[in-house]
Scaffold this motif. Structure first.
Motif, PDB file in Angstrom:
ATOM      1  N   LEU A  87       0.829  -1.205   0.000  1.00 14.42           N
ATOM      2  CA  LEU A  87       0.000   0.000   0.000  1.00 14.42           C
ATOM      3  C   LEU A  87       0.861   1.253   0.000  1.00 14.42           C
ATOM      4  CD1 LEU A  87      -2.797  -0.954   2.580  1.00 14.42           C
ATOM      5  CD2 LEU A  87      -2.961  -0.931   0.081  1.00 14.42           C
ATOM      6  N   ALA A  88       1.992   1.185   0.682  1.00 23.23           N
ATOM      7  CA  ALA A  88       2.879   2.339   0.744  1.00 23.23           C
ATOM      8  C   ALA A  88       3.669   2.527  -0.537  1.00 23.23           C
ATOM      9  CB  ALA A  88       3.843   2.190   1.923  1.00 23.23           C
ATOM     10  N   ARG A  89       3.824   1.458  -1.316  1.00 25.94           N
ATOM     11  CA  ARG A  89       4.598   1.508  -2.558  1.00 25.94           C
ATOM     12  C   ARG A  89       3.766   0.934  -3.695  1.00 25.94           C
ATOM     13  NH1 ARG A  89       6.851   4.106   0.683  1.00 25.94           N
ATOM     14  NH2 ARG A  89       8.978   3.869   1.508  1.00 25.94           N
ATOM     15  N   PRO A  90       2.749   1.663  -4.157  1.00 24.80           N
ATOM     16  CA  PRO A  90       1.871   1.141  -5.221  1.00 24.80           C
ATOM     17  C   PRO A  90       2.623   0.754  -6.487  1.00 24.80           C
ATOM     18  CG  PRO A  90       0.921   3.107  -4.228  1.00 24.80           C
ATOM     19  CD  PRO A  90       2.311   2.984  -3.695  1.00 24.80           C
ATOM     20  N   SER A  91       3.717   1.451  -6.790  1.00 25.07           N
ATOM     21  CA  SER A  91       4.474   1.119  -8.000  1.00 25.07           C
ATOM     22  C   SER A  91       5.044  -0.288  -7.912  1.00 25.07           C
ATOM     23  CB  SER A  91       5.605   2.120  -8.214  1.00 25.07           C
ATOM     24  OG  SER A  91       6.479   2.139  -7.094  1.00 25.07           O
ATOM     25  N   TYR A  92       5.402  -0.722  -6.704  1.00 27.10           N
ATOM     26  CA  TYR A  92       5.896  -2.083  -6.522  1.00 27.10           C
ATOM     27  C   TYR A  92       4.793  -3.097  -6.783  1.00 27.10           C
ATOM     28  CZ  TYR A  92       7.198  -6.363  -4.081  1.00 27.10           C
ATOM     29  OH  TYR A  92       7.425  -7.671  -3.757  1.00 27.10           O
ATOM     30  N   ALA A  93       3.600  -2.828  -6.277  1.00 26.80           N
ATOM     31  CA  ALA A  93       2.484  -3.756  -6.494  1.00 26.80           C
ATOM     32  C   ALA A  93       2.152  -3.856  -7.973  1.00 26.80           C
ATOM     33  CB  ALA A  93       1.258  -3.292  -5.707  1.00 26.80           C
ATOM     34  N   ARG A  94       2.131  -2.720  -8.677  1.00 24.47           N
ATOM     35  CA  ARG A  94       1.798  -2.757 -10.103  1.00 24.47           C
ATOM     36  C   ARG A  94       2.851  -3.489 -10.901  1.00 24.47           C
ATOM     37  NH1 ARG A  94       0.290   2.713  -8.743  1.00 24.47           N
ATOM     38  NH2 ARG A  94      -1.962   2.855  -8.625  1.00 24.47           N
ATOM     39  N   ALA A  95       4.106  -3.463 -10.431  1.00 23.23           N
ATOM     40  CA  ALA A  95       5.162  -4.146 -11.152  1.00 23.23           C
ATOM     41  C   ALA A  95       4.980  -5.658 -11.128  1.00 23.23           C
ATOM     42  CB  ALA A  95       6.528  -3.784 -10.549  1.00 23.23           C
ATOM     43  N   ILE A  96       4.270  -6.150 -10.117  1.00 23.01           N
ATOM     44  CA  ILE A  96       4.027  -7.589 -10.021  1.00 23.01           C
ATOM     45  C   ILE A  96       3.135  -8.052 -11.160  1.00 23.01           C
ATOM     46  CG2 ILE A  96       2.985  -9.399  -8.579  1.00 23.01           C
ATOM     47  CD1 ILE A  96       3.737  -7.719  -6.151  1.00 23.01           C
ATOM     48  N   GLY A  97       2.178  -7.233 -11.529  1.00 20.59           N
ATOM     49  CA  GLY A  97       1.292  -7.571 -12.637  1.00 20.59           C
ATOM     50  C   GLY A  97       0.124  -8.437 -12.197  1.00 20.59           C
ATOM     51  N   VAL A  98      -0.843  -8.564 -13.085  1.00 18.18           N
ATOM     52  CA  VAL A  98      -2.007  -9.400 -12.825  1.00 18.18           C
ATOM     53  C   VAL A  98      -1.643 -10.847 -13.125  1.00 18.18           C
ATOM     54  CG1 VAL A  98      -4.384  -9.877 -13.505  1.00 18.18           C
ATOM     55  CG2 VAL A  98      -3.559  -7.522 -13.361  1.00 18.18           C
ATOM     56  N   PRO A  99      -2.007 -11.771 -12.269  1.00 22.22           N
ATOM     57  CA  PRO A  99      -1.662 -13.176 -12.492  1.00 22.22           C
ATOM     58  C   PRO A  99      -2.166 -13.696 -13.833  1.00 22.22           C
ATOM     59  CG  PRO A  99      -2.535 -12.852 -10.284  1.00 22.22           C
ATOM     60  CD  PRO A  99      -2.741 -11.560 -11.025  1.00 22.22           C
ATOM     61  N   ALA A 100      -1.406 -14.623 -14.396  1.00 18.09           N
ATOM     62  CA  ALA A 100      -1.854 -15.285 -15.616  1.00 18.09           C
ATOM     63  C   ALA A 100      -3.161 -16.013 -15.345  1.00 18.09           C
ATOM     64  CB  ALA A 100      -0.785 -16.271 -16.080  1.00 18.09           C
ATOM     65  N   GLU A 101      -4.058 -16.015 -16.323  1.00 11.47           N
ATOM     66  CA  GLU A 101      -5.394 -16.527 -16.071  1.00 11.47           C
ATOM     67  C   GLU A 101      -5.494 -18.042 -16.184  1.00 11.47           C
ATOM     68  OE1 GLU A 101      -8.067 -14.436 -18.594  1.00 11.47           O
ATOM     69  OE2 GLU A 101      -8.256 -12.764 -17.221  1.00 11.47           O
ATOM     70  N   ARG A 102      -4.859 -18.636 -17.169  1.00 14.79           N
ATOM     71  CA  ARG A 102      -5.089 -20.059 -17.433  1.00 14.79           C
ATOM     72  C   ARG A 102      -3.896 -20.901 -16.992  1.00 14.79           C
ATOM     73  NH1 ARG A 102      -9.646 -20.590 -20.393  1.00 14.79           N
ATOM     74  NH2 ARG A 102     -10.398 -18.722 -21.462  1.00 14.79           N
ATOM     75  N   PRO A 103      -4.154 -22.002 -16.296  1.00 13.88           N
ATOM     76  CA  PRO A 103      -3.044 -22.869 -15.886  1.00 13.88           C
ATOM     77  C   PRO A 103      -2.405 -23.557 -17.091  1.00 13.88           C
ATOM     78  CG  PRO A 103      -5.160 -23.881 -15.357  1.00 13.88           C
ATOM     79  CD  PRO A 103      -5.452 -22.495 -15.839  1.00 13.88           C
ATOM     80  N   ARG A 104      -1.102 -23.687 -17.045  1.00 16.10           N
ATOM     81  CA  ARG A 104      -0.407 -24.354 -18.132  1.00 16.10           C
ATOM     82  C   ARG A 104      -0.679 -25.862 -18.073  1.00 16.10           C
ATOM     83  NH1 ARG A 104       3.710 -22.201 -14.771  1.00 16.10           N
ATOM     84  NH2 ARG A 104       4.795 -23.795 -13.513  1.00 16.10           N
ATOM     85  N   PRO A 105      -0.447 -26.577 -19.172  1.00 14.75           N
ATOM     86  CA  PRO A 105      -0.773 -28.016 -19.231  1.00 14.75           C
ATOM     87  C   PRO A 105      -0.140 -28.848 -18.129  1.00 14.75           C
ATOM     88  CG  PRO A 105      -0.347 -27.180 -21.428  1.00 14.75           C
ATOM     89  CD  PRO A 105      -0.018 -26.058 -20.490  1.00 14.75           C
ATOM     90  N   SER A 106       1.083 -28.496 -17.714  1.00 20.33           N
ATOM     91  CA  SER A 106       1.732 -29.286 -16.667  1.00 20.33           C
ATOM     92  C   SER A 106       0.979 -29.192 -15.347  1.00 20.33           C
ATOM     93  CB  SER A 106       3.183 -28.831 -16.483  1.00 20.33           C
ATOM     94  OG  SER A 106       3.248 -27.460 -16.132  1.00 20.33           O
ATOM     95  N   ILE A 107       0.384 -28.028 -15.068  1.00 18.57           N
ATOM     96  CA  ILE A 107      -0.409 -27.884 -13.842  1.00 18.57           C
ATOM     97  C   ILE A 107      -1.686 -28.715 -13.941  1.00 18.57           C
ATOM     98  CG2 ILE A 107      -1.691 -26.251 -12.399  1.00 18.57           C
ATOM     99  CD1 ILE A 107       0.333 -24.118 -13.153  1.00 18.57           C
ATOM    100  N   LEU A 108      -2.311 -28.727 -15.111  1.00 15.51           N
ATOM    101  CA  LEU A 108      -3.516 -29.536 -15.300  1.00 15.51           C
ATOM    102  C   LEU A 108      -3.216 -31.010 -15.125  1.00 15.51           C
ATOM    103  CD1 LEU A 108      -5.074 -27.694 -18.385  1.00 15.51           C
ATOM    104  CD2 LEU A 108      -5.708 -27.464 -15.974  1.00 15.51           C
ATOM    105  N   ARG A 109      -2.056 -31.462 -15.619  1.00 14.37           N
ATOM    106  CA  ARG A 109      -1.682 -32.872 -15.426  1.00 14.37           C
ATOM    107  C   ARG A 109      -1.439 -33.163 -13.955  1.00 14.37           C
ATOM    108  NH1 ARG A 109       1.388 -31.769 -20.155  1.00 14.37           N
ATOM    109  NH2 ARG A 109       3.304 -31.557 -18.925  1.00 14.37           N
ATOM    110  N   LEU A 110      -0.849 -32.196 -13.250  1.00 11.20           N
ATOM    111  CA  LEU A 110      -0.584 -32.382 -11.822  1.00 11.20           C
ATOM    112  C   LEU A 110      -1.872 -32.565 -11.038  1.00 11.20           C
ATOM    113  CD1 LEU A 110       1.224 -32.260  -9.259  1.00 11.20           C
ATOM    114  CD2 LEU A 110       0.945 -29.766  -9.326  1.00 11.20           C
ATOM    115  N   ILE A 111      -2.840 -31.700 -11.248  1.00 10.12           N
ATOM    116  CA  ILE A 111      -4.057 -31.785 -10.450  1.00 10.12           C
ATOM    117  C   ILE A 111      -4.862 -33.031 -10.808  1.00 10.12           C
ATOM    118  CG2 ILE A 111      -4.125 -29.280 -10.242  1.00 10.12           C
ATOM    119  CD1 ILE A 111      -6.547 -29.280 -12.085  1.00 10.12           C
TER     120      ILE A 111
END
Length: 277
Positions: A87-111
């Motif tokens: 909250l004190a460093r909004p530029s740091y939070a924005r640098a993280i970015g929005v998480p990728a939406e779809r799991p990659r195939p290896s994650i789907l095989r894992l679950i």
């Protein structure tokens, strides 16, 4: 986000007591928690400066030393401390970015390979994948492919607070509600500009009194493990341990459940698997 910074400070100040931080109590207190001058003394700043922080006038100009002193003075846990830093460093939070939406195939095989219930969700609690048991545990009323479809993809927070899979699914519904709200609050500092997250929070704040009540208390949680108590409509009560896995190079979270072997909980989970065959 600077207003959020001040609101968070006020919520944590109100949650502290003089006894908890070793401050001598004096005079009648009209409101719960510490006075501004007491926190200012603990932090090592003037009352006027601390007041400006709560009013969000100097949040982004606060030094790292002041932020760390606030964390110590307010007895913040690791999740709360990270939230305050973001909250004190909004530029740091924005640098993280929005998480990728779809799991990659290896994650789907894992679950698919894991024996217990598994659910994959993102920063806004949108569910992007599950295995058969995960689907039966949380959303047996939906088609299995709902997590893959943009038109009907479920959001766990919305289902919990707006009735589809609400408190009746959990024995300790208040604890679960606080976990859900706390995670969304945590995500709000990770992805401050994300429209999907803001939309979920805004809808819940307008349509759910329970959500609005807890949101105003500013809980912050990014739970990695714990235990959930279910009152499942198909198999009854069961207690499951959970762990949250974070795949490399992905901000998705993989929620895994398991029952302690040889217990009625394990029997109930096995019955649930049989019902899904």
């Amino acid at each position: 986000m600077s207003t959020e910074f001040g609101d968070f400070l006020r919520s944590r100040r109100a949650a502290l007591t003089p006894e908890a931080v070793g401050v001598s109590a004096y005079g009648a207190r009209r409101v719960p928690g510490l006075r501004r001058e007491e926190i200012a003394q603990l932090v090592g700043v003037s009352v006027a400066y601390y007041t400006r922080l709560e009013q969000a006038a100097d949040a982004e100009r606060a030094s790292d030393q002041v932020i760390e002193a606030l964390i110590r003075a307010m007895r913040l846990d690791p999740d709360e401390a990270l939230h305050l830093r973001r909250l004190a460093r909004p530029s740091y939070a924005r640098a993280i970015g929005v998480p990728a939406e779809r799991p990659r195939p290896s994650i789907l095989r894992l679950i698919a390979a894991l024996p217990g219930p598994v659910i994959v969700f993102d920063h806004a609690n949108d569910i992007y994948a599950w295995n058969r048991l995960g689907h039966l545990l949380l959303a047996h009323d939906l088609p299995f492919d709902a997590a893959e479809r943009d038109d009907i993809r479920p959001n766990f927070a919305q289902r919990f607070f707006l009735g589809c899979a609400g408190p009746e699914l959990f024995e300790d519904s208040e604890t679960m509600a606080r976990e859900v709200v706390g995670f969304l609050r945590y995500s709000s500092s990770t992805c401050p500009d994300d429209k999907r997250l803001s939309g979920v929070i805004g809808e819940l704040a307008q349509r759910s009194d329970a959500f609005a009540r807890i949101w105003a208390e500013h809980p912050v949680h990014d739970l990695s493990y714990g235990q959930h108590l279910f009152a499942h409509p198909l198999v009854g009560r069961l207690t499951l341990d959970f762990d949250v896995l974070r795949p490399a190079e992905s901000n998705l979270r993989v929620l895994t459940y398991q029952a302690q072997p040889g217990t009625p909980d394990a029997d109930a989970l096995q019955l649930l698997a049989q019902l899904g065959q």
